[in-house]
Design a protein around this motif. Structure first.
Motif, PDB file in Angstrom:
ATOM      1  N   MET A 142       0.826  -1.205   0.000  1.00 37.84           N
ATOM      2  CA  MET A 142       0.000   0.000   0.000  1.00 37.84           C
ATOM      3  C   MET A 142       0.863   1.260   0.000  1.00 37.84           C
ATOM      4  N   HIS A 143       0.245   2.346  -0.465  1.00 41.57           N
ATOM      5  CA  HIS A 143       0.821   3.690  -0.382  1.00 41.57           C
ATOM      6  C   HIS A 143      -0.019   4.475   0.608  1.00 41.57           C
ATOM      7  N   GLN A 144       0.618   5.363   1.340  1.00 38.63           N
ATOM      8  CA  GLN A 144      -0.138   6.248   2.211  1.00 38.63           C
ATOM      9  C   GLN A 144      -0.616   7.437   1.386  1.00 38.63           C
ATOM     10  N   LEU A 145      -1.886   7.804   1.574  1.00 38.44           N
ATOM     11  CA  LEU A 145      -2.449   8.941   0.861  1.00 38.44           C
ATOM     12  C   LEU A 145      -2.086  10.234   1.583  1.00 38.44           C
ATOM     13  N   VAL A 146      -1.976  11.308   0.826  1.00 34.43           N
ATOM     14  CA  VAL A 146      -1.634  12.590   1.426  1.00 34.43           C
ATOM     15  C   VAL A 146      -2.849  13.504   1.571  1.00 34.43           C
ATOM     16  N   ALA A 147      -3.982  13.046   1.092  1.00 28.00           N
ATOM     17  CA  ALA A 147      -5.194  13.862   1.161  1.00 28.00           C
ATOM     18  C   ALA A 147      -5.681  13.999   2.602  1.00 28.00           C
ATOM     19  N   ARG A 148      -6.485  15.005   2.830  1.00 29.70           N
ATOM     20  CA  ARG A 148      -7.091  15.209   4.141  1.00 29.70           C
ATOM     21  C   ARG A 148      -8.149  14.148   4.384  1.00 29.70           C
ATOM     22  N   ALA A 176     -12.424   1.066  -0.561  1.00 27.56           N
ATOM     23  CA  ALA A 176     -13.039   2.252   0.048  1.00 27.56           C
ATOM     24  C   ALA A 176     -12.595   2.415   1.500  1.00 27.56           C
ATOM     25  N   ILE A 177     -12.575   1.328   2.244  1.00 24.97           N
ATOM     26  CA  ILE A 177     -12.153   1.403   3.647  1.00 24.97           C
ATOM     27  C   ILE A 177     -10.662   1.717   3.734  1.00 24.97           C
ATOM     28  N   ALA A 178      -9.871   1.175   2.831  1.00 23.95           N
ATOM     29  CA  ALA A 178      -8.444   1.526   2.801  1.00 23.95           C
ATOM     30  C   ALA A 178      -8.294   3.029   2.563  1.00 23.95           C
ATOM     31  N   THR A 179      -9.073   3.575   1.648  1.00 27.78           N
ATOM     32  CA  THR A 179      -9.035   5.012   1.375  1.00 27.78           C
ATOM     33  C   THR A 179      -9.442   5.799   2.613  1.00 27.78           C
ATOM     34  N   LEU A 180     -10.505   5.369   3.257  1.00 28.10           N
ATOM     35  CA  LEU A 180     -10.938   6.013   4.496  1.00 28.10           C
ATOM     36  C   LEU A 180      -9.813   6.014   5.525  1.00 28.10           C
ATOM     37  N   ASN A 181      -9.048   4.932   5.577  1.00 24.72           N
ATOM     38  CA  ASN A 181      -7.938   4.802   6.521  1.00 24.72           C
ATOM     39  C   ASN A 181      -6.656   5.480   6.038  1.00 24.72           C
ATOM     40  N   GLY A 182      -6.718   6.110   4.849  1.00 23.87           N
ATOM     41  CA  GLY A 182      -5.567   6.861   4.347  1.00 23.87           C
ATOM     42  C   GLY A 182      -4.586   6.061   3.518  1.00 23.87           C
ATOM     43  N   TYR A 183      -5.051   4.960   2.910  1.00 24.37           N
ATOM     44  CA  TYR A 183      -4.173   4.105   2.111  1.00 24.37           C
ATOM     45  C   TYR A 183      -4.754   3.819   0.735  1.00 24.37           C
ATOM     46  N   ARG A 184      -3.859   3.443  -0.172  1.00 19.40           N
ATOM     47  CA  ARG A 184      -4.229   2.986  -1.506  1.00 19.40           C
ATOM     48  C   ARG A 184      -3.379   1.765  -1.800  1.00 19.40           C
ATOM     49  N   PHE A 185      -3.985   0.767  -2.434  1.00 20.24           N
ATOM     50  CA  PHE A 185      -3.234  -0.433  -2.816  1.00 20.24           C
ATOM     51  C   PHE A 185      -2.313  -0.107  -3.981  1.00 20.24           C
ATOM     52  N   ARG A 186      -1.118  -0.673  -3.938  1.00 24.97           N
ATOM     53  CA  ARG A 186      -0.165  -0.496  -5.039  1.00 24.97           C
ATOM     54  C   ARG A 186      -0.663  -1.245  -6.264  1.00 24.97           C
TER      55      ARG A 186
END
Length: 164
Positions: A17-23, A71-81
């Motif tokens: 996973m990558h960590q998202l930088v969005a708020r 969607a839950i990964a996004t909510l938690n601030g992550y994206r799958f590689r």
């Protein structure tokens, strides 16, 4: 399923996973949109079943099951590689965050493998109606579990009414 699975949450987040930088508000909004997209794929899959198109239905069910986890990964601030093993990571992440139990994890992994076998055939694959009904039930459960984990959207106050 390989013997080294399911992979622990920390390893998935570190390696897949990558960590998202969005708020967080942006992540919540993106997660809701992704969940809506999952429901659209679920509808397409169910239409495929009704019309006897089981192979496209499996691909659509796979997307409908994968997207709520995303969607839950996004909510938690992550994206799958976008890398080999990403779909396995989604299945393992679903177990790690409690969207599915061990039975659901095994079923999700079977769906992932079935979709792979259909999309990249080494042999002709035709799932039975019973298998497709189990998949449909699983997808409904995954979408429902993910929906429960998403916070309800805030409803803005009504606009000020002009005074008469």
């Amino acid at each position: 399923m390989r013997g080294d699975r399911p992979v622990p949450l920390a390893a998935i987040e570190r390696d897949q996973m990558h960590q998202l930088v969005a708020r967080s508000a942006e992540n919540r909004s993106a997660a809701r949109r992704t969940l809506l997209e999952a429901r659209s794929f679920q509808t397409l899959a169910e239409l495929g079943l009704e019309t006897g198109l089981s192979l496209p239905a499996v691909s659509n069910f796979h997307e409908a099951a994968r997207l709520p986890v995303t969607a839950i990964a996004t909510l938690n601030g992550y994206r799958f590689r976008n890398a080999p093993g990403a779909h396995e990571a989604v299945v393992d992440y679903a177990l790690a965050i409690g969207i599915v139990d061990t039975t659901g994890h095994a079923q999700l992994d079977q769906l992932r493998q079935l979709r792979h076998d259909i999309n990249y055939p080494a042999d002709l694959v035709e799932p039975s109606r019973r298998e497709l009904d189990v998949i449909a039930s699983l997808v409904t459960s995954v979408i429902g579990s993910a929906s429960e984990k998403l916070p309800a959207p805030r409803i803005p106050p009504p606009p000020d009414q002009p005074r008469r």
